[in-house]
Design a protein around this motif. Structure first.
Motif, short mmCIF file in Angstrom:
data_model
loop_
_atom_site.label_atom_id
_atom_site.label_comp_id
_atom_site.label_asym_id
_atom_site.label_seq_id
_atom_site.Cartn_x
_atom_site.Cartn_y
_atom_site.Cartn_z
N ILE A 42 0.84 -1.20 0.00
CA ILE A 42 0.00 0.00 0.00
C ILE A 42 0.88 1.25 0.00
N ASN A 43 1.90 1.26 0.84
CA ASN A 43 2.82 2.41 0.89
C ASN A 43 3.45 2.67 -0.48
N LYS A 44 3.92 1.62 -1.11
CA LYS A 44 4.59 1.76 -2.40
C LYS A 44 3.63 2.23 -3.49
N ASN A 45 2.46 1.62 -3.57
CA ASN A 45 1.53 1.91 -4.66
C ASN A 45 0.76 3.22 -4.50
N PHE A 46 0.64 3.70 -3.26
CA PHE A 46 -0.13 4.93 -3.03
C PHE A 46 0.70 6.05 -2.42
N SER A 47 2.02 5.87 -2.39
CA SER A 47 2.95 6.88 -1.86
C SER A 47 2.55 7.33 -0.45
N LEU A 48 2.33 6.35 0.42
CA LEU A 48 1.99 6.64 1.81
C LEU A 48 3.15 6.24 2.72
N SER A 49 3.01 6.56 3.98
CA SER A 49 4.03 6.18 4.97
C SER A 49 3.36 5.49 6.16
N LEU A 50 2.57 4.48 5.84
CA LEU A 50 1.86 3.74 6.88
C LEU A 50 2.83 2.96 7.75
N LYS A 51 2.54 2.96 9.04
CA LYS A 51 3.33 2.20 9.99
C LYS A 51 2.39 1.37 10.86
N LYS A 52 2.92 0.35 11.48
CA LYS A 52 2.14 -0.44 12.43
C LYS A 52 1.95 0.43 13.68
N PRO A 53 0.74 0.51 14.22
CA PRO A 53 0.54 1.31 15.42
C PRO A 53 1.30 0.73 16.61
N THR A 54 1.79 1.61 17.47
CA THR A 54 2.58 1.16 18.62
C THR A 54 1.75 1.08 19.90
N ALA A 55 0.63 1.79 19.95
CA ALA A 55 -0.21 1.78 21.15
C ALA A 55 -0.96 0.44 21.27
N LYS A 56 -1.18 0.01 22.50
CA LYS A 56 -1.93 -1.23 22.74
C LYS A 56 -3.42 -0.99 22.55
N TYR A 57 -4.13 -2.06 22.29
CA TYR A 57 -5.60 -2.10 22.24
C TYR A 57 -6.21 -1.32 21.08
N LEU A 58 -5.46 -1.04 20.06
CA LEU A 58 -6.04 -0.41 18.87
C LEU A 58 -6.54 -1.50 17.95
N GLN A 59 -7.58 -1.20 17.18
CA GLN A 59 -8.22 -2.22 16.36
C GLN A 59 -7.95 -2.01 14.88
N PHE A 60 -6.81 -1.45 14.55
CA PHE A 60 -6.44 -1.28 13.14
C PHE A 60 -4.98 -1.66 12.98
N ASP A 61 -4.55 -1.85 11.72
CA ASP A 61 -3.24 -2.42 11.44
C ASP A 61 -2.21 -1.45 10.88
N ALA A 62 -2.66 -0.25 10.49
CA ALA A 62 -1.73 0.71 9.90
C ALA A 62 -2.21 2.13 10.17
N ILE A 63 -1.24 3.04 10.31
CA ILE A 63 -1.58 4.43 10.58
C ILE A 63 -0.52 5.34 9.96
N ASP A 64 -0.95 6.49 9.49
CA ASP A 64 -0.04 7.57 9.11
C ASP A 64 -0.73 8.89 9.44
N GLN A 65 -0.24 9.98 8.93
CA GLN A 65 -0.78 11.29 9.30
C GLN A 65 -2.21 11.52 8.80
N ASN A 66 -2.66 10.77 7.81
CA ASN A 66 -3.98 10.99 7.22
C ASN A 66 -4.95 9.82 7.35
N TYR A 67 -4.46 8.62 7.59
CA TYR A 67 -5.31 7.43 7.51
C TYR A 67 -5.07 6.47 8.67
N ILE A 68 -6.13 5.72 9.01
CA ILE A 68 -5.98 4.48 9.76
C ILE A 68 -6.58 3.39 8.88
N ILE A 69 -5.91 2.26 8.86
CA ILE A 69 -6.32 1.19 7.94
C ILE A 69 -6.40 -0.14 8.66
N GLU A 70 -7.52 -0.80 8.50
CA GLU A 70 -7.70 -2.18 8.94
C GLU A 70 -7.40 -3.06 7.75
N ILE A 71 -6.46 -3.99 7.90
CA ILE A 71 -6.04 -4.85 6.80
C ILE A 71 -6.55 -6.26 7.04
#
Length: 78
Positions: free
Chosen positions: A11-40
């Motif tokens: 996703i990062n490569k194809n959409f020029s994003l900088s998604l990272k795995k969230p570091t906080a516990k108990y979150l229900q999504f798999d990726a985050i950056d400055q504009n998006y949260i993504i459940e994969i």
């Protein structure tokens, strides 16, 4: 986990994003950056309609709204 990492990288490569795995516990999504949260989701079977658990959808939608982000549900079908 491994497949989610590969999907996040694609996703990062194809959409020029900088998604990272969230570091906080108990979150229900798999990726985050400055504009998006993504459940994969990685699935082996194609379904005409994709379904997301209501509590996960509610949490992620509200979290995105509180943090001025957009919530995306990304499904990979192998």
């Amino acid at each position: 986990m491994y497949k989610e990492n590969l999907i996040r990288e694609a996703i990062n490569k194809n959409f020029s994003l900088s998604l990272k795995k969230p570091t906080a516990k108990y979150l229900q999504f798999d990726a985050i950056d400055q504009n998006y949260i993504i459940e994969i989701k990685a699935r082996k079977t194609f379904y005409e309609k994709q379904i997301i658990e209501f509590s996960k959808f509610s949490f992620n939608s509200y979290y995105a709204k509180l943090n001025a982000k957009k919530f995306i549900y990304a499904v990979y079908i192998n």
